[in-house]
Design a protein around this motif. Structure first.
Motif, PDB file in Angstrom:
ATOM      1  N   MET A   1       0.840  -1.171   0.000  1.00 57.76           N
ATOM      2  CA  MET A   1       0.000   0.000   0.000  1.00 57.76           C
ATOM      3  C   MET A   1       0.890   1.241   0.000  1.00 57.76           C
ATOM      4  O   MET A   1       1.760   1.373   0.857  1.00 57.76           O
ATOM      5  N   PRO A   2       0.680   2.174  -0.921  1.00 55.76           N
ATOM      6  CA  PRO A   2       1.458   3.419  -0.929  1.00 55.76           C
ATOM      7  C   PRO A   2       1.191   4.228   0.334  1.00 55.76           C
ATOM      8  O   PRO A   2       0.108   4.172   0.904  1.00 55.76           O
ATOM      9  N   ARG A   3       2.176   4.997   0.749  1.00 58.23           N
ATOM     10  CA  ARG A   3       2.051   5.772   1.983  1.00 58.23           C
ATOM     11  C   ARG A   3       0.945   6.821   1.912  1.00 58.23           C
ATOM     12  O   ARG A   3       0.441   7.244   2.934  1.00 58.23           O
ATOM     13  N   SER A   4       0.585   7.264   0.731  1.00 53.95           N
ATOM     14  CA  SER A   4      -0.412   8.325   0.617  1.00 53.95           C
ATOM     15  C   SER A   4      -1.828   7.821   0.898  1.00 53.95           C
ATOM     16  O   SER A   4      -2.711   8.604   1.157  1.00 53.95           O
ATOM     17  N   GLU A   5      -2.026   6.524   0.863  1.00 59.05           N
ATOM     18  CA  GLU A   5      -3.355   5.989   1.119  1.00 59.05           C
ATOM     19  C   GLU A   5      -3.587   5.841   2.615  1.00 59.05           C
ATOM     20  O   GLU A   5      -2.705   5.431   3.358  1.00 59.05           O
ATOM     21  N   THR A   6      -4.779   6.180   3.041  1.00 57.41           N
ATOM     22  CA  THR A   6      -5.158   6.000   4.435  1.00 57.41           C
ATOM     23  C   THR A   6      -5.774   4.619   4.574  1.00 57.41           C
ATOM     24  O   THR A   6      -6.681   4.269   3.814  1.00 57.41           O
ATOM     25  N   PRO A   7      -5.274   3.823   5.533  1.00 53.43           N
ATOM     26  CA  PRO A   7      -5.861   2.491   5.689  1.00 53.43           C
ATOM     27  C   PRO A   7      -7.305   2.592   6.168  1.00 53.43           C
ATOM     28  O   PRO A   7      -7.664   3.521   6.893  1.00 53.43           O
ATOM     29  N   GLU A   8      -8.095   1.663   5.744  1.00 51.31           N
ATOM     30  CA  GLU A   8      -9.493   1.637   6.178  1.00 51.31           C
ATOM     31  C   GLU A   8      -9.567   0.780   7.432  1.00 51.31           C
ATOM     32  O   GLU A   8      -9.498  -0.438   7.368  1.00 51.31           O
TER      33      GLU A   8
END
Length: 68
Positions: A1-8
């Motif tokens: 997962m790229p760092r820019s994505e916020t985990p759900e």
């Protein structure tokens, strides 16, 4: 997962409490490291100002023996 994505993640109270506790621990570690770094940098600056040339290299034996 790229760092820019916020985990759900579910926002359950237990998870949020655990993450806040962990964040406080990380903040405390950063604070401790920052203070240690500042103290070390200050010591290095003072030692350099006084003149490290008056001391021999680390680990070198003293040239004169001290009586017991």
């Amino acid at each position: 997962m790229p760092r820019s994505e916020t985990p759900e993640l579910p926002g359950c109270p237990e998870l949020l409490t655990a993450m806040r506790i962990r964040l406080r621990r990380v903040d405390n570690q950063i604070d401790t490291l920052t203070r240690s770094r500042e103290a070390l940098a200050h010591y290095i600056g003072e030692a350099a100002r006084i003149g490290g040339a008056t001391y021999g290299p680390l680990g070198a034996a003293a040239s004169e023996s001290t009586p017991a």
